[in-house]
Design an enzyme around this catalytic site. Sequence first.
Site, PDB file in Angstrom:
ATOM      1  N   GLU A   8      43.742  30.608  43.938  1.00  0.00           N
ATOM      2  CA  GLU A   8      42.647  31.561  43.714  1.00  0.00           C
ATOM      3  C   GLU A   8      42.505  31.980  42.258  1.00  0.00           C
ATOM      4  O   GLU A   8      41.420  32.312  41.793  1.00  0.00           O
ATOM      5  CB  GLU A   8      42.822  32.799  44.595  1.00  0.00           C
ATOM      6  CG  GLU A   8      42.549  32.547  46.085  1.00  0.00           C
ATOM      7  CD  GLU A   8      43.787  32.098  46.845  1.00  0.00           C
ATOM      8  OE1 GLU A   8      44.816  31.773  46.203  1.00  0.00           O
ATOM      9  OE2 GLU A   8      43.727  32.074  48.098  1.00  0.00           O
ATOM     10  N   PHE A  12      48.079  42.218  59.248  1.00  0.00           N
ATOM     11  CA  PHE A  12      48.384  40.920  58.653  1.00  0.00           C
ATOM     12  C   PHE A  12      47.420  40.639  57.490  1.00  0.00           C
ATOM     13  O   PHE A  12      46.218  40.760  57.639  1.00  0.00           O
ATOM     14  CB  PHE A  12      48.271  39.817  59.715  1.00  0.00           C
ATOM     15  CG  PHE A  12      48.504  38.440  59.150  1.00  0.00           C
ATOM     16  CD1 PHE A  12      49.731  38.093  58.603  1.00  0.00           C
ATOM     17  CD2 PHE A  12      47.485  37.498  59.146  1.00  0.00           C
ATOM     18  CE1 PHE A  12      49.935  36.835  58.065  1.00  0.00           C
ATOM     19  CE2 PHE A  12      47.683  36.232  58.614  1.00  0.00           C
ATOM     20  CZ  PHE A  12      48.919  35.903  58.069  1.00  0.00           C
ATOM     21  N   GLN A  13      47.987  40.276  56.374  1.00  0.00           N
ATOM     22  CA  GLN A  13      47.224  39.990  55.155  1.00  0.00           C
ATOM     23  C   GLN A  13      46.345  41.148  54.695  1.00  0.00           C
ATOM     24  O   GLN A  13      45.255  40.945  54.181  1.00  0.00           O
ATOM     25  CB  GLN A  13      46.405  38.705  55.310  1.00  0.00           C
ATOM     26  CG  GLN A  13      47.320  37.497  55.487  1.00  0.00           C
ATOM     27  CD  GLN A  13      46.637  36.169  55.276  1.00  0.00           C
ATOM     28  OE1 GLN A  13      45.460  36.015  55.560  1.00  0.00           O
ATOM     29  NE2 GLN A  13      47.395  35.198  54.775  1.00  0.00           N
ATOM     30  N   LYS A  29      36.373  42.262  57.544  1.00  0.00           N
ATOM     31  CA  LYS A  29      35.884  41.138  58.337  1.00  0.00           C
ATOM     32  C   LYS A  29      34.783  41.529  59.321  1.00  0.00           C
ATOM     33  O   LYS A  29      33.818  40.793  59.524  1.00  0.00           O
ATOM     34  CB  LYS A  29      37.052  40.496  59.102  1.00  0.00           C
ATOM     35  CG  LYS A  29      36.666  39.189  59.767  1.00  0.00           C
ATOM     36  CD  LYS A  29      37.857  38.436  60.307  1.00  0.00           C
ATOM     37  CE  LYS A  29      37.396  37.083  60.861  1.00  0.00           C
ATOM     38  NZ  LYS A  29      38.520  36.325  61.431  1.00  0.00           N
ATOM     39  N   MET A  74      54.471  29.229  20.485  1.00  0.00           N
ATOM     40  CA  MET A  74      54.190  30.538  19.901  1.00  0.00           C
ATOM     41  C   MET A  74      55.388  31.466  20.067  1.00  0.00           C
ATOM     42  O   MET A  74      55.721  32.253  19.172  1.00  0.00           O
ATOM     43  CB  MET A  74      52.938  31.141  20.549  1.00  0.00           C
ATOM     44  CG  MET A  74      52.458  32.405  19.887  1.00  0.00           C
ATOM     45  SD  MET A  74      52.122  32.176  18.129  1.00  0.00           S
ATOM     46  CE  MET A  74      50.367  31.832  18.159  1.00  0.00           C
TER      47      MET A  74
HETATM   48  C1  LIG Z   1      50.812  33.965  31.738  1.00  0.00           C
HETATM   49  C2  LIG Z   1      51.495  34.115  30.422  1.00  0.00           C
HETATM   50  N1  LIG Z   1      52.851  34.205  30.356  1.00  0.00           N
HETATM   51  C3  LIG Z   1      53.463  34.328  29.155  1.00  0.00           C
HETATM   52  C4  LIG Z   1      52.758  34.382  27.997  1.00  0.00           C
HETATM   53  C5  LIG Z   1      53.463  34.539  26.643  1.00  0.00           C
HETATM   54  N2  LIG Z   1      53.216  33.356  25.787  1.00  0.00           N
HETATM   55  C6  LIG Z   1      52.281  33.355  24.819  1.00  0.00           C
HETATM   56  S1  LIG Z   1      52.142  31.886  24.051  1.00  0.00           S
HETATM   57  C7  LIG Z   1      53.367  31.211  24.993  1.00  0.00           C
HETATM   58  C8  LIG Z   1      53.782  29.790  24.799  1.00  0.00           C
HETATM   59  C9  LIG Z   1      52.734  28.817  25.179  1.00  0.00           C
HETATM   60  O1  LIG Z   1      53.270  27.516  25.176  1.00  0.00           O
HETATM   61  P1  LIG Z   1      52.339  26.250  25.117  1.00  0.00           P
HETATM   62  O2  LIG Z   1      51.289  26.351  26.150  1.00  0.00           O
HETATM   63  O3  LIG Z   1      53.171  25.035  25.132  1.00  0.00           O
HETATM   64  O4  LIG Z   1      51.586  26.439  23.729  1.00  0.00           O
HETATM   65  P2  LIG Z   1      52.141  26.286  22.236  1.00  0.00           P
HETATM   66  O5  LIG Z   1      52.356  27.674  21.718  1.00  0.00           O
HETATM   67  O6  LIG Z   1      53.402  25.499  22.280  1.00  0.00           O
HETATM   68  O7  LIG Z   1      51.043  25.602  21.523  1.00  0.00           O
HETATM   69  C10 LIG Z   1      53.862  32.151  25.895  1.00  0.00           C
HETATM   70  C11 LIG Z   1      54.970  31.910  26.827  1.00  0.00           C
HETATM   71  C12 LIG Z   1      51.345  34.318  28.114  1.00  0.00           C
HETATM   72  N3  LIG Z   1      50.545  34.408  27.054  1.00  0.00           N
HETATM   73  N4  LIG Z   1      50.752  34.158  29.318  1.00  0.00           N
END
Ligand SMILES: Cc1ncc(C[n+]2csc(CCOP(=O)(O)OP(=O)(O)O)c2C)c(N)n1
Lengths: 575, 163
Positions: A53, A115-116, A165, A483
């Site tokens: 979803e 439920f749900q 519902k 990052m």
């Molecule tokens: C749902 C979610 N969980 C954690 C984060 C924290 N976060 C920001 S950037 C990142 C790393 C992203 O890795 P990748 O997709 O490989 O991108 P890269 O930075 O390596 O280009 C994380 C864990 C986030 N932004 N969103």
Amino acid sequence: MTTELLSGADMIVRFLQDEGVEHIYGYPGGAALHIYDALFRQDKVQHILVRHEQAAVHMADGYARATGKAGVALVTSGPGATNTITGIATAFMDSIPMVVLCGQVPSTLVGQDAFQETDMMGVSRPVVKHNLSVQHPSEIPGVLRKAFYIAQSGRPGPVVVDIPKDMTAPNERYEYVFPRKIKLRSYQPPQKGHAGQIRKALDMMLSARRPVIYSGGGIILGGASKRLTELAHTLGFPVTNTLMGLGGFPGTDKQFIGMLGMHGSYEANMAMHHADLIIALGARFDDRVTNAPDKFCPGAKIIHVDIDPASISKTIQADVPIVGPLDAVLKEMLSQLEDRGAKPDQEALKQWWKQIDEWRAYHGGRYRTDDSEMIKPQAVIEALYKITKGKAFVCSDVGQHQMFAAQYYKFDKPNRWINSGGLGTMGFGLPAAMGVKLEFPEEEVVCVTGEGSIQMNIQELSTCNQYNLPVKIVCLNNQSLGMVKQWQDMNYESRHSQSYMKSLPDFHKLMEAYGHEAITITKPEELEEGLRKAFAMKDKLVFVNVMVDPFEHVYPMQVARGSMKDMWLSKTERV
Amino acid sequence: MRRILSMLLENEPGALSRVVGLFSQRNYNIETLTVAATEDPTLSRLTVTTIGDDKVIEQITKQLNKLIEVVKVVDLTEGAHIERELMLLKVKASGAQRAEVKRTVDIFRGQIVDVTSSVYTIQLAGNSDKLDAFIQAVGRTCILEVVRTGVSGIARGEKTLTI
Ligand SMILES: Cc1ncc(C[n+]2csc(CCOP(=O)(O)OP(=O)(O)O)c2C)c(N)n1
Ligand SMILES: [Mg+2]
């Protein structure tokens, strides 16, 4: 006129038809089954079955960002509804119009821990513009009218409609009329800006010596990018865009000085810091833009135009606040400007541009290419820009790749750069790209992602197969949560706590399993050719796995708690 | 600074939870809160006392106005106004205490609304300072229970909050 009697479920579908909704994205379940049955018995509204979803909501979001119209998602109660929350929060933070229809247990069971059953009104409340629950089937047309109106007017946002519902029971029929108009005594979004305030703003603009136009997502949401461009050209002022505002002013225009903020361009951040007037248009002085608020642009007066009064003077005090729709305010500005026939101080502007051009020449988006044999992530975006001729819809995930895309893809049009700016939701990119591709089958739609982010909604490759959505996925594979790793390099003495992605899947086998294509590119000299090959497969979803330098950082990067001008320009250069 | 924000909102299910949710979500402070339907049953009047500097109060007011069901908001403390709070309390009252408590109630122009051999139930209306002063005067040790409604307020003179 004969009145029509329809069940609640039929009313919902009929309303969507009358509203002109062509696609909805969703996932069925018990509480929504009457509605799903009504969908089955017609063929005007096409339902796209996602695999989770959250992706349905991101698809609706992608559609909304590309078209400006509300996207619509449909889910069941309980887990179906709670799975939408991240998507709704993503849309909320970026003010994206959206209507999320959620099934609910029958009204007789509400409050019984049925439920749900989850209290979706309560759960969604902090992340919606508004939510509504249906109390009687006959109310459905009115409630939906209200939902679409609220979602799309004023400062847009997501609206949740909770539908028990029994409100959709097939054997209870009520009169259906499509309500065209609605007026709410408690909600009247502004229609125009205050002419006197606009005059004051113009006085300041005409006497400014070092002005900067700082424009954000509001320009795009408000359909004001043409007028912004006209105003900037008339005045000759430099323009910087926020992450959300990219494309609001042409990225290739010589008055464009790049994105500003944490990973903004050197020239944009320097210009902001030294400005004597900042003209903020549909931007909200986010903490990723201002850096430390007390050190923000010490010499600048601030004009702030926004449709949402609560955004004005929230973090940075405005000297001239103007509440109103961007397009109407800019129109008024242009017309007053023409009446006056006045021009800003040309000599001062010339000096200002000379200074900005020096900053540009000093940095100009440079990055090192001599410290690694591997492909530089920046070069991937540059090649992508070249091959798509700057015309693609670029839907990004979150991380370093997102910042590189924002910095190196120059958007000349609004609604083409689609990313989760406010919430920063990994997993947004692919489903958003799907929502766009469905609407624009003839256009190139690219998902720029990382090997981390793509795995957060990778199940949607199956949906792409089912509905033939040949998006191009360009994965900047740095084999790490880049990052996060960058922050650990800079703030935690390179202790890479949980930022490595060991045991990545074999993306080729994975794509094969889902019926798609994959290309892996490892050498700089193969980059362009590899990308070309991918884009040549017009009707195929192609996953382009680009192995990039895992040690690269995003620069410039503002120094934490500093001013706009305090930046790292490389691993060793701090200004 | 202490402020009294008074608002009209649609008398609909969930409207109150949005107001309360806004305060907790944005870390604003609620000292007291009262709400009830007005003479027009489709509207509720809600009064909240809060603490904040001008900037915070401006943000609270703007954020409240943004809630779809909020029709109007005013800061009563910006002008001349009347504020009242009602307090019900049970106080130990036996022996010599009885006369002493009665006297204090009279001084504060309160009423004893229920009596047993050892307890007085007292009703007192006024602004919050007066109610605080009464609690001081009778003394914490003999108070058994305190119920306060929170502040409600209205502007002085011709000014009204209507739609
Ligand atoms: C749902 C979610 N969980 C954690 C984060 C924290 N976060 C920001 S950037 C990142 C790393 C992203 O890795 P990748 O997709 O490989 O991108 P890269 O930075 O390596 O280009 C994380 C864990 C986030 N932004 N969103
Ligand atoms: Mg990565």
